[in-house]
Design a protein around this motif. Sequence first.
Motif, PDB file in Angstrom:
ATOM      1  N   ASP A  39      46.986  61.837  55.867  1.00  0.00           N
ATOM      2  CA  ASP A  39      48.086  62.634  55.332  1.00  0.00           C
ATOM      3  C   ASP A  39      49.273  61.795  54.873  1.00  0.00           C
ATOM      4  OD1 ASP A  39      46.816  65.062  55.449  1.00  0.00           O
ATOM      5  OD2 ASP A  39      47.625  65.594  57.415  1.00  0.00           O
ATOM      6  N   ILE A  40      49.138  60.479  54.948  1.00  0.00           N
ATOM      7  CA  ILE A  40      50.188  59.611  54.399  1.00  0.00           C
ATOM      8  C   ILE A  40      50.329  59.870  52.896  1.00  0.00           C
ATOM      9  CG2 ILE A  40      48.751  57.602  53.817  1.00  0.00           C
ATOM     10  CD1 ILE A  40      51.038  55.890  55.075  1.00  0.00           C
ATOM     11  N   ASP A  41      49.263  60.425  52.303  1.00  0.00           N
ATOM     12  CA  ASP A  41      49.319  60.718  50.865  1.00  0.00           C
ATOM     13  C   ASP A  41      50.318  61.829  50.529  1.00  0.00           C
ATOM     14  OD1 ASP A  41      47.992  63.025  51.686  1.00  0.00           O
ATOM     15  OD2 ASP A  41      46.053  62.401  50.870  1.00  0.00           O
ATOM     16  N   LEU A  42      50.829  62.514  51.546  1.00  0.00           N
ATOM     17  CA  LEU A  42      51.841  63.549  51.282  1.00  0.00           C
ATOM     18  C   LEU A  42      53.128  62.931  50.707  1.00  0.00           C
ATOM     19  CD1 LEU A  42      51.317  65.847  54.394  1.00  0.00           C
ATOM     20  CD2 LEU A  42      50.963  66.474  51.990  1.00  0.00           C
ATOM     21  N   PHE A  43      53.407  61.685  51.086  1.00  0.00           N
ATOM     22  CA  PHE A  43      54.585  61.008  50.505  1.00  0.00           C
ATOM     23  C   PHE A  43      54.400  60.872  48.994  1.00  0.00           C
ATOM     24  CE2 PHE A  43      54.797  59.428  54.918  1.00  0.00           C
ATOM     25  CZ  PHE A  43      56.086  59.816  55.205  1.00  0.00           C
ATOM     26  N   TYR A  44      53.206  60.442  48.603  1.00  0.00           N
ATOM     27  CA  TYR A  44      52.915  60.313  47.166  1.00  0.00           C
ATOM     28  C   TYR A  44      52.936  61.694  46.502  1.00  0.00           C
ATOM     29  CZ  TYR A  44      50.648  58.836  42.856  1.00  0.00           C
ATOM     30  OH  TYR A  44      50.366  58.593  41.539  1.00  0.00           O
ATOM     31  N   PHE A  45      52.341  62.665  47.192  1.00  0.00           N
ATOM     32  CA  PHE A  45      52.238  64.029  46.665  1.00  0.00           C
ATOM     33  C   PHE A  45      53.623  64.613  46.349  1.00  0.00           C
ATOM     34  CE2 PHE A  45      51.990  68.653  47.732  1.00  0.00           C
ATOM     35  CZ  PHE A  45      51.136  69.056  46.718  1.00  0.00           C
ATOM     36  N   TYR A  46      54.559  64.444  47.283  1.00  0.00           N
ATOM     37  CA  TYR A  46      55.882  65.049  47.098  1.00  0.00           C
ATOM     38  C   TYR A  46      56.863  64.146  46.343  1.00  0.00           C
ATOM     39  CZ  TYR A  46      54.660  68.923  50.148  1.00  0.00           C
ATOM     40  OH  TYR A  46      54.069  70.040  50.675  1.00  0.00           O
ATOM     41  N   LEU A  47      56.781  62.835  46.580  1.00  0.00           N
ATOM     42  CA  LEU A  47      57.807  61.937  46.035  1.00  0.00           C
ATOM     43  C   LEU A  47      57.457  61.351  44.672  1.00  0.00           C
ATOM     44  CD1 LEU A  47      58.751  60.028  49.315  1.00  0.00           C
ATOM     45  CD2 LEU A  47      59.886  62.027  48.296  1.00  0.00           C
ATOM     46  N   VAL A  48      56.174  61.210  44.378  1.00  0.00           N
ATOM     47  CA  VAL A  48      55.773  60.560  43.130  1.00  0.00           C
ATOM     48  C   VAL A  48      55.058  61.538  42.201  1.00  0.00           C
ATOM     49  CG1 VAL A  48      54.410  58.689  42.115  1.00  0.00           C
ATOM     50  CG2 VAL A  48      55.562  58.335  44.326  1.00  0.00           C
ATOM     51  N   ASP A  49      54.085  62.235  42.736  1.00  0.00           N
ATOM     52  CA  ASP A  49      53.220  63.077  41.910  1.00  0.00           C
ATOM     53  C   ASP A  49      53.830  64.439  41.600  1.00  0.00           C
ATOM     54  OD1 ASP A  49      50.847  63.310  40.471  1.00  0.00           O
ATOM     55  OD2 ASP A  49      49.823  64.315  42.119  1.00  0.00           O
ATOM     56  N   ASN A  50      54.974  64.723  42.219  1.00  0.00           N
ATOM     57  CA  ASN A  50      55.662  65.988  41.993  1.00  0.00           C
ATOM     58  C   ASN A  50      54.737  67.189  42.267  1.00  0.00           C
ATOM     59  OD1 ASN A  50      58.018  67.361  41.437  1.00  0.00           O
ATOM     60  ND2 ASN A  50      57.581  67.527  39.241  1.00  0.00           N
ATOM     61  N   SER A  51      53.900  67.060  43.271  1.00  0.00           N
ATOM     62  CA  SER A  51      52.989  68.126  43.726  1.00  0.00           C
ATOM     63  C   SER A  51      52.045  68.617  42.630  1.00  0.00           C
ATOM     64  CB  SER A  51      53.798  69.308  44.276  1.00  0.00           C
ATOM     65  OG  SER A  51      54.744  68.889  45.225  1.00  0.00           O
ATOM     66  N   GLN A  52      51.672  67.731  41.717  1.00  0.00           N
ATOM     67  CA  GLN A  52      50.820  68.122  40.593  1.00  0.00           C
ATOM     68  C   GLN A  52      49.359  68.340  40.992  1.00  0.00           C
ATOM     69  OE1 GLN A  52      51.944  68.703  37.272  1.00  0.00           O
ATOM     70  NE2 GLN A  52      53.805  68.767  38.505  1.00  0.00           N
ATOM     71  N   TYR A  58      43.281  63.189  46.637  1.00  0.00           N
ATOM     72  CA  TYR A  58      43.563  61.754  46.595  1.00  0.00           C
ATOM     73  C   TYR A  58      42.503  60.975  47.373  1.00  0.00           C
ATOM     74  CZ  TYR A  58      48.308  63.145  45.167  1.00  0.00           C
ATOM     75  OH  TYR A  58      49.394  63.683  44.528  1.00  0.00           O
ATOM     76  N   ILE A  59      42.452  59.675  47.112  1.00  0.00           N
ATOM     77  CA  ILE A  59      41.432  58.823  47.749  1.00  0.00           C
ATOM     78  C   ILE A  59      41.566  58.822  49.268  1.00  0.00           C
ATOM     79  CG2 ILE A  59      42.773  56.677  47.615  1.00  0.00           C
ATOM     80  CD1 ILE A  59      40.064  55.306  46.845  1.00  0.00           C
ATOM     81  N   THR A  60      42.758  59.055  49.772  1.00  0.00           N
ATOM     82  CA  THR A  60      42.975  59.068  51.224  1.00  0.00           C
ATOM     83  C   THR A  60      42.286  60.253  51.907  1.00  0.00           C
ATOM     84  OG1 THR A  60      45.087  60.047  50.640  1.00  0.00           O
ATOM     85  CG2 THR A  60      45.111  57.755  51.383  1.00  0.00           C
ATOM     86  N   HIS A  61      41.845  61.234  51.133  1.00  0.00           N
ATOM     87  CA  HIS A  61      41.106  62.373  51.682  1.00  0.00           C
ATOM     88  C   HIS A  61      39.666  62.396  51.182  1.00  0.00           C
ATOM     89  CE1 HIS A  61      44.889  63.956  53.287  1.00  0.00           C
ATOM     90  NE2 HIS A  61      44.137  64.735  54.043  1.00  0.00           N
ATOM     91  N   LEU A  62      39.139  61.242  50.801  1.00  0.00           N
ATOM     92  CA  LEU A  62      37.737  61.152  50.378  1.00  0.00           C
ATOM     93  C   LEU A  62      36.928  60.422  51.458  1.00  0.00           C
ATOM     94  CD1 LEU A  62      38.163  60.230  46.593  1.00  0.00           C
ATOM     95  CD2 LEU A  62      37.754  62.492  47.620  1.00  0.00           C
ATOM     96  N   PRO A  63      36.097  61.152  52.190  1.00  0.00           N
ATOM     97  CA  PRO A  63      35.344  60.536  53.295  1.00  0.00           C
ATOM     98  C   PRO A  63      34.505  59.336  52.879  1.00  0.00           C
ATOM     99  CG  PRO A  63      35.201  62.920  53.417  1.00  0.00           C
ATOM    100  CD  PRO A  63      35.876  62.600  52.124  1.00  0.00           C
ATOM    101  N   LEU A  64      33.880  59.382  51.708  1.00  0.00           N
ATOM    102  CA  LEU A  64      33.044  58.245  51.300  1.00  0.00           C
ATOM    103  C   LEU A  64      33.880  56.990  51.050  1.00  0.00           C
ATOM    104  CD1 LEU A  64      30.227  59.760  49.031  1.00  0.00           C
ATOM    105  CD2 LEU A  64      30.187  59.177  51.461  1.00  0.00           C
ATOM    106  N   ALA A  65      35.117  57.156  50.648  1.00  0.00           N
ATOM    107  CA  ALA A  65      35.999  55.995  50.477  1.00  0.00           C
ATOM    108  C   ALA A  65      36.258  55.338  51.836  1.00  0.00           C
ATOM    109  CB  ALA A  65      37.315  56.422  49.833  1.00  0.00           C
TER     110      ALA A  65
END
Length: 164
Positions: A39-52, A58-65
């Motif tokens: 869930d560290i990707d929430l920083f990117y989600f809210y601060l960079v990606d503007n919740s798009q 994101y790759i941080t929620h891809l089990p195969l990664a």
Amino acid sequence: MFIAHLPAGYILTKYIQHKSVNSSLRLLRLGLIASIFPDIDLFYFYLVDNSQILHHHYITHLPLAWLALASILYGAVLLAGKKQYLIYLGVALVNVMLHMFLDSIAAGIYWLYPLSDMEINLVQIPVIYDWWIWNFVFHWTFLLEISIIITTLIVWIRSCKKIS
Ligand SMILES: [Zn+2]
């Protein structure tokens, strides 16, 4: 899942520690961090990606990664002759996978991406309330989160009694 990732990670890591010979605080801390790390990707989600894009994409929620990364690290640990660190890698990986499983209950996870675009979402949460969080909080799946938290408290209290 909103509030039970960390408690679930606590239960899982304590269970692994119970079954192994490593009961170190370092291992417990690693398990706890790994249980919430995706869930560290929430920083990117809210601060960079503007919740798009939903952060579960994101790759941080891809089990195969994570499995690919763990495989590389597994090989590196073996090549370095440091087998004693494999338990740390294992605890981190199972906690990340637990995170993915728990996120799959009331939301979607692409378990096989990039091999497949199939999203696994075990329970569809109906949109009833204007504020999206209430849709999850007032759904029966939230009882799972509460039961995980109660179980964590029981495990924690038992753990404290063993120490004293
Ligand atoms: Zn998540």
